[in-house]
Scaffold this motif. Structure first.
Motif, mmCIF file in Angstrom:
data_model
loop_
_atom_site.group_PDB
_atom_site.id
_atom_site.type_symbol
_atom_site.label_atom_id
_atom_site.label_comp_id
_atom_site.label_asym_id
_atom_site.label_seq_id
_atom_site.Cartn_x
_atom_site.Cartn_y
_atom_site.Cartn_z
ATOM 1 N N HIS A 186 -38.701 3.203 -108.788
ATOM 2 C CA HIS A 186 -37.364 2.757 -108.371
ATOM 3 C C HIS A 186 -36.808 3.664 -107.276
ATOM 4 C CE1 HIS A 186 -33.097 1.689 -108.662
ATOM 5 N NE2 HIS A 186 -32.848 2.988 -108.816
ATOM 6 N N LEU A 187 -36.914 4.976 -107.446
ATOM 7 C CA LEU A 187 -36.390 5.915 -106.455
ATOM 8 C C LEU A 187 -37.118 5.787 -105.126
ATOM 9 C CD1 LEU A 187 -36.048 9.113 -108.702
ATOM 10 C CD2 LEU A 187 -34.189 7.661 -107.873
ATOM 11 N N LEU A 188 -38.422 5.618 -105.201
ATOM 12 C CA LEU A 188 -39.232 5.492 -103.988
ATOM 13 C C LEU A 188 -38.756 4.315 -103.135
ATOM 14 C CD1 LEU A 188 -41.744 6.961 -102.794
ATOM 15 C CD2 LEU A 188 -43.150 5.194 -103.879
ATOM 16 N N ALA A 189 -38.427 3.201 -103.798
ATOM 17 C CA ALA A 189 -37.976 2.010 -103.069
ATOM 18 C C ALA A 189 -36.498 2.085 -102.722
ATOM 19 C CB ALA A 189 -38.254 0.762 -103.913
ATOM 20 N N GLU A 190 -35.675 2.476 -103.700
ATOM 21 C CA GLU A 190 -34.223 2.464 -103.511
ATOM 22 C C GLU A 190 -33.766 3.463 -102.456
ATOM 23 O OE1 GLU A 190 -30.319 1.088 -104.399
ATOM 24 O OE2 GLU A 190 -32.297 0.311 -104.989
ATOM 25 N N ARG A 191 -34.366 4.660 -102.459
ATOM 26 C CA ARG A 191 -33.945 5.709 -101.525
ATOM 27 C C ARG A 191 -34.777 5.719 -100.242
ATOM 28 N NH1 ARG A 191 -32.310 10.915 -105.374
ATOM 29 N NH2 ARG A 191 -31.079 9.704 -106.893
ATOM 30 N N LYS A 192 -35.707 4.759 -100.164
ATOM 31 C CA LYS A 192 -36.537 4.603 -98.957
ATOM 32 C C LYS A 192 -37.195 5.924 -98.553
ATOM 33 C CE LYS A 192 -33.960 0.661 -97.103
ATOM 34 N NZ LYS A 192 -33.212 0.411 -98.351
ATOM 35 N N TRP A 193 -37.787 6.581 -99.556
ATOM 36 C CA TRP A 193 -38.485 7.834 -99.291
ATOM 37 C C TRP A 193 -39.720 7.576 -98.431
ATOM 38 C CZ3 TRP A 193 -38.358 10.048 -104.948
ATOM 39 C CH2 TRP A 193 -37.131 10.690 -105.157
ATOM 40 N N GLY A 194 -39.983 8.504 -97.526
ATOM 41 C CA GLY A 194 -41.215 8.457 -96.759
ATOM 42 C C GLY A 194 -42.315 9.171 -97.527
ATOM 43 N N GLN A 195 -42.783 10.287 -96.984
ATOM 44 C CA GLN A 195 -43.818 11.026 -97.690
ATOM 45 C C GLN A 195 -43.228 11.825 -98.848
ATOM 46 O OE1 GLN A 195 -46.123 13.169 -94.528
ATOM 47 N NE2 GLN A 195 -47.814 12.165 -95.569
ATOM 48 N N VAL A 196 -43.932 11.823 -99.975
ATOM 49 C CA VAL A 196 -43.480 12.513 -101.176
ATOM 50 C C VAL A 196 -44.653 13.250 -101.803
ATOM 51 C CG1 VAL A 196 -42.254 12.312 -103.366
ATOM 52 C CG2 VAL A 196 -41.871 10.605 -101.578
#
Length: 420
Positions: free
Chosen positions: A237-247
């Motif tokens: 959810h966080l990866l999509a919602e916050r539009k994270w790039g590289q993690v």
């Protein structure tokens, strides 16, 4: 202050200009002159502050100007590191800084065949980077000798001197010449490790350019409380919602790493893994792909917590909190490096409250809590105080005793009446 003012010679200065190293960092400004003078050193600094250059640059300078040519199977400087990944990274730093110098550098570590390493060491190495276990194997095979050793460096010294490496280190120290320069570098030092380190050093210069066990102030730290079984769902959810790039994601176990990677890949997200069960070539390939931005999410155990230098990495996520509190500082130090900003988010479940308290006590601050809608945990993560101590719930008042002396005691009316 400039690098020229620190006393480094022209070939190194030209290389630093080419690499666009303008001014030394605080740890470099203090460490380089002391090392050039031949002093033993204990240096503590936050991750991402240039510790590797702090010892590599003066070592290369000294090796060019001091000592005889290295003999077959010999080495003039030895850098001990805790992990294979850090060994490769330190080696690449020496190669990059010393590309115009007539010196040979090499790294040895486990997880790969020992025979090519034995063959390479026949030439002799001015700089040898090694993990303790593989170095001992090579020493027992007479593939490496220490008669010409001038300098010993322990990088990430807190882990190198930890009990897990004690036996190997003691065997190695007994094989090294007593007359040598010894340098200890790390981001964190416990008092016990500092005392042990002092036994290895002679009249050392002590450098501490930042608060002990502190994370860089360029890293924004926070936690999200969540039930353990919903961590994967929350991360997706966080990866999509916050539009994270590289993690870069840290998990506690190898199985947890593999399961998260499988979930990510099943959702068409490029992901790869680093942990102790993967062959060394696969680990290096995963890291190279991540650095080249071919992979969005790199999931790892704590083998990647120390030494990985990834340019402009924006996010680190603690999928699980580390068992050892110091590893938290090293994990989040993969972001916010060299003055850049970064974010570190920890997903914390109720069974990790002791690790959380230990981390907050170590860094002397309470992590800011974020609430994520629809992920409020059913198992509450207790609140902690600024010292990192768990705030316990107030005890419920005791119920008054009955005439029988027992709380809520039932009066026995004989066998003619049922309990109702």
């Amino acid at each position: 202050m400039t690098f020229a003012q620190l006393g480094l010679f022209d070939p190194l200065l030209r290389t630093l200009d080419r690499l666009e190293y303008t001014f030394p960092t605080a740890v470099q400004a203090e460490a380089i002159p002391a090392i050039l003078k031949g002093r033993d050193l204990m240096a503590a600094a936050q991750t991402g502050t240039g510790k590797t250059a702090g010892f590599a640059l003066p070592l290369l300078h000294k090796l060019v100007h001091e000592g005889p040519r290295v003999a077959s199977n010999g080495t003039r400087s030895l850098i001990l590191v805790p992990t294979r990944e850090l060994a490769e990274q330190v080696l690449q730093s020496f190669i990059r800084y010393g590309e115009d110098l007539p010196l040979r550098s090499y790294a040895v570590y486990g997880g790969v065949s020992i025979n090519p390493q034995m063959m390479a060491l026949r030439k002799g190495m001015d700089v040898l980077v090694a993990t303790p276990g593989r170095l001992l194997d090579l020493y027992r095979h007479n593939a490496v000798t220490f008669g010409q050793l001038q300098v010993l460096v322990l990088d990430e010294a807190d882990r190198m001197l930890d009990l897990g490496f004690a036996d190997e280190l003691q065997q190695l120290f007994s094989a090294l010449p007593r007359k040598r320069q010894t340098l200890l570098f790390s981001a964190t030092f416990s008092d016990a490790i500092r005392n042990l380190g002092k036994d290895l050093l002679k009249d050392p210069v002590s450098i501490e350019v930042s608060p002990r066990n502190a994370a860089a102030n360029t890293v924004t730290q926070s936690l999200i409380a969540v039930d353990k079984k919903r961590k994967t769902e929350l991360f997706m959810h966080l990866l999509a919602e916050r539009k994270w790039g590289q993690v870069l994601v840290f998990a506690k176990t190898r199985n947890a790493v593999d399961l998260l990677v499988e979930t990510l890949q099943a959702n068409s997200i490029t992901a790869d893994a680093i942990h102790g069960d993967r062959p060394q070539p696969a680990r290096l390939r995963a890291l190279a792909r991540f650095k080249a931005a071919e992979v969005q999410v790199l999931v790892a155990t704590d083998v990647a917590a120390r030494g990985l230098d990834i340019d402009a990495l924006p996010h680190v996520v603690n999928f699980d909190l580390p068992i050892v509190a110091e590893d938290y500082v090293h994990r989040i130090g993969r972001t916010g490096r060299a003055g850049a900003t970064g974010e570190a988010v920890s997903l914390v479940s109720a069974d990790e409250i002791e690790q959380l308290a230990a981390i907050e006590t170590l860094i002397n601050q309470t992590l800011r809590r974020q609430d994520e809608p629809n992920f409020t945990p059913t198992h509450r993560v207790p609140v902690t105080t600024p010292g990192g101590h768990v705030v316990k719930k107030p005890k419920k008042p005791k119920k008054p005793k009955t005439a029988t002396g027992k709380r809520n005691a039932k009066i026995h009316l004989g066998n003619w009446f049922d309990e109702s």
